[in-house]
Design an enzyme around this catalytic site. Structure first.
Site, PDB file in Angstrom:
ATOM      1  CE1 TYR A 158      -4.049   2.102   0.600  1.00 37.70           C
ATOM      2  CE2 TYR A 158      -2.725   2.978   2.357  1.00 37.70           C
ATOM      3  CZ  TYR A 158      -3.806   3.012   1.424  1.00 37.70           C
ATOM      4  OH  TYR A 158      -4.683   4.193   1.527  1.00 37.70           O
ATOM      5  CB  ALA A 160       5.245   0.477  -2.672  1.00 39.33           C
TER       6      ALA A 160
HETATM    7  P1  NAI Z   1     -13.334   2.726   0.505  1.00 39.28           P
HETATM    8  O1  NAI Z   1     -12.898   1.268   0.429  1.00 39.28           O
HETATM    9  O2  NAI Z   1     -14.580   3.055   1.364  1.00 39.28           O
HETATM   10  O3  NAI Z   1     -13.463   3.212  -1.087  1.00 39.28           O
HETATM   11  C1  NAI Z   1     -12.592   2.879  -2.166  1.00 39.28           C
HETATM   12  C2  NAI Z   1     -13.491   2.706  -3.279  1.00 39.28           C
HETATM   13  O4  NAI Z   1     -12.666   2.507  -4.431  1.00 39.28           O
HETATM   14  C3  NAI Z   1     -14.547   1.651  -3.366  1.00 39.28           C
HETATM   15  O5  NAI Z   1     -15.900   2.532  -3.703  1.00 39.28           O
HETATM   16  C4  NAI Z   1     -14.170   0.689  -4.093  1.00 39.28           C
HETATM   17  O6  NAI Z   1     -15.349   0.039  -5.033  1.00 39.28           O
HETATM   18  C5  NAI Z   1     -13.506   1.746  -5.126  1.00 39.28           C
HETATM   19  N1  NAI Z   1     -12.451   0.679  -6.071  1.00 39.28           N
HETATM   20  C6  NAI Z   1     -11.787  -0.411  -5.525  1.00 39.28           C
HETATM   21  N2  NAI Z   1     -11.024  -1.138  -6.670  1.00 39.28           N
HETATM   22  C7  NAI Z   1     -11.526  -0.299  -7.619  1.00 39.28           C
HETATM   23  C8  NAI Z   1     -11.184  -0.507  -9.067  1.00 39.28           C
HETATM   24  N3  NAI Z   1     -10.363  -1.543  -9.582  1.00 39.28           N
HETATM   25  N4  NAI Z   1     -11.907   0.190  -9.756  1.00 39.28           N
HETATM   26  C9  NAI Z   1     -12.643   1.317  -9.455  1.00 39.28           C
HETATM   27  N5  NAI Z   1     -12.923   1.323  -8.185  1.00 39.28           N
HETATM   28  C10 NAI Z   1     -12.436   0.551  -7.414  1.00 39.28           C
HETATM   29  O7  NAI Z   1     -12.169   3.431   1.031  1.00 39.28           O
HETATM   30  P2  NAI Z   1     -11.935   5.046   1.144  1.00 39.28           P
HETATM   31  O8  NAI Z   1     -11.493   5.107   2.627  1.00 39.28           O
HETATM   32  O9  NAI Z   1     -13.005   5.940   0.820  1.00 39.28           O
HETATM   33  O10 NAI Z   1     -10.710   5.475   0.103  1.00 39.28           O
HETATM   34  C11 NAI Z   1     -10.744   6.238  -1.067  1.00 39.28           C
HETATM   35  C12 NAI Z   1      -9.286   6.499  -1.134  1.00 39.28           C
HETATM   36  O11 NAI Z   1      -8.616   7.240  -0.217  1.00 39.28           O
HETATM   37  C13 NAI Z   1      -8.510   5.330  -1.445  1.00 39.28           C
HETATM   38  O12 NAI Z   1      -7.404   5.427  -2.568  1.00 39.28           O
HETATM   39  C14 NAI Z   1      -7.702   5.067  -0.288  1.00 39.28           C
HETATM   40  O13 NAI Z   1      -6.315   4.301  -0.441  1.00 39.28           O
HETATM   41  C15 NAI Z   1      -7.358   6.701   0.104  1.00 39.28           C
HETATM   42  N6  NAI Z   1      -7.136   6.816   1.345  1.00 39.28           N
HETATM   43  C16 NAI Z   1      -8.067   6.417   2.577  1.00 39.28           C
HETATM   44  C17 NAI Z   1      -7.582   6.692   3.705  1.00 39.28           C
HETATM   45  C18 NAI Z   1      -8.546   6.127   5.047  1.00 39.28           C
HETATM   46  O14 NAI Z   1      -8.237   6.457   6.138  1.00 39.28           O
HETATM   47  N7  NAI Z   1      -9.933   5.896   4.781  1.00 39.28           N
HETATM   48  C19 NAI Z   1      -6.237   7.084   4.240  1.00 39.28           C
HETATM   49  C20 NAI Z   1      -5.494   7.515   3.116  1.00 39.28           C
HETATM   50  C21 NAI Z   1      -5.924   7.255   1.726  1.00 39.28           C
END
Ligand code: NAI
Length: 251
Positions: A158, A160
């Site tokens: 993650y 990286a």
């Molecule tokens: P989440 O798991 O609620 O949402 C992630 C979304 O990405 C989901 O709707 C999922 O269906 C979608 N997704 C996953 N694989 C996909 C693909 N191959 N194609 C299209 N959509 C895809 O997570 P969250 O927390 O809303 O995260 C959103 C972004 O923020 C992510 O990139 C995450 O790494 C980043 N992030 C989140 C943090 C947190 O504390 N929640 C902290 C730092 C970064």
């Protein structure tokens, strides 16, 4: 004052969590929204979000498409351009985590995280810059993470992938700045969403909270406010930057 009137925004992975909050915030500010989701189980949520966004008076449509797949991303963006006319803002938000200590981290887990978190950013950005180059303007916002800056035991893949996003962001900012296309990254800390559900309870939650100067997890809305700033003309002289939204964790 509406900050994104008549703009068209693409947001990947917006059926829930941070992506959904960004879609709602952008719609409140007048942007038309094209968003993606990937799994059948998200379809109902995506439809509900389409309705909410439309109720805000903007055009909204969802696509079931895998941002990690180059061919699907190419088709998705070309359909958005056909339907919405252009793309002014792109938020590469889709992401997953497959946390494991290195000795247990399989090649499959490594590759999946890289494809979804990092390759997706290349896939979508490569497509959206075409209309942006034509318009000589655009704002690209990539969702990195504080973990991509600091690293974290058990999160090497993650970290990286999220560090890779920062390098990509800075490079694209330099490549496309002369055409008035801006590219920035956001590094959220611990935000209350489904992704961090397991961190929000009991002792593990307390150990994280102790490290956060503001003493709490952040909300998706707080990340969406920074995304709105970077998408709008309020940040017109900002490119190639990483803004942490982390309650002071990265201090
Ligand atoms: P989440 O798991 O609620 O949402 C992630 C979304 O990405 C989901 O709707 C999922 O269906 C979608 N997704 C996953 N694989 C996909 C693909 N191959 N194609 C299209 N959509 C895809 O997570 P969250 O927390 O809303 O995260 C959103 C972004 O923020 C992510 O990139 C995450 O790494 C980043 N992030 C989140 C943090 C947190 O504390 N929640 C902290 C730092 C970064």
């Amino acid at each position: 004052m509406k900050l994104l009137e008549n703009k068209t925004a693409i947001i990947t992975g917006a059926a829930r969590g941070i992506g959904e909050a960004i879609a709602l915030k952008f719609a409140e500010h007048g942007a038309n929204i094209a968003f993606t989701y990937v799994s059948d189980s998200s379809e109902e949520k995506a439809r509900a979000l389409e309705l909410k966004l439309s109720a805000a008076g903007v055009k909204a449509r969802s696509w079931k498409t895998n941002a990690a797949d180059y061919a699907q991303s190419e088709i998705f963006v070309s359909e958005v351009i056909r339907e919405f006319g252009t793309v002014d803002i792109c938020v590469n938000n889709a992401g997953i985590s497959k946390d494991n200590l290195l000795l247990r981290l399989t090649p499959e887990q490594w590759s999946e995280v890289m494809e979804v978190n990092l390759k997706s950013v290349y896939n979508i950005t490569r497509q959206v810059i075409r209309p942006m180059l034509k318009a000589k303007s655009g704002s690209i916002i990539n969702m990195s993470s504080i973990i991509g800056i600091k690293g974290n035991a058990g999160q090497s893949s993650y970290a990286a992938s999220k560090a890779g996003i920062i390098g990509f962001t800075k490079s694209i900012a330099q490549e496309l700045g002369s055409r008035s296309i801006r590219c920035n990254a956001i590094a959220p800390g611990f935000i209350e969403t489904d992704m961090t559900q397991y961190l929000q309870e009991g002792e593990i939650s307390k150990s994280f909270l102790d490290k956060i100067p503001l003493g709490r997890f952040g909300t998706s809305e707080e990340v969406s406010n920074t995304t709105l700033f970077l998408a709008s003309e309020l940040s017109s002289y900002i490119t190639g930057q990483v803004i942490s939204v982390c309650g002071g964790l990265n201090t």
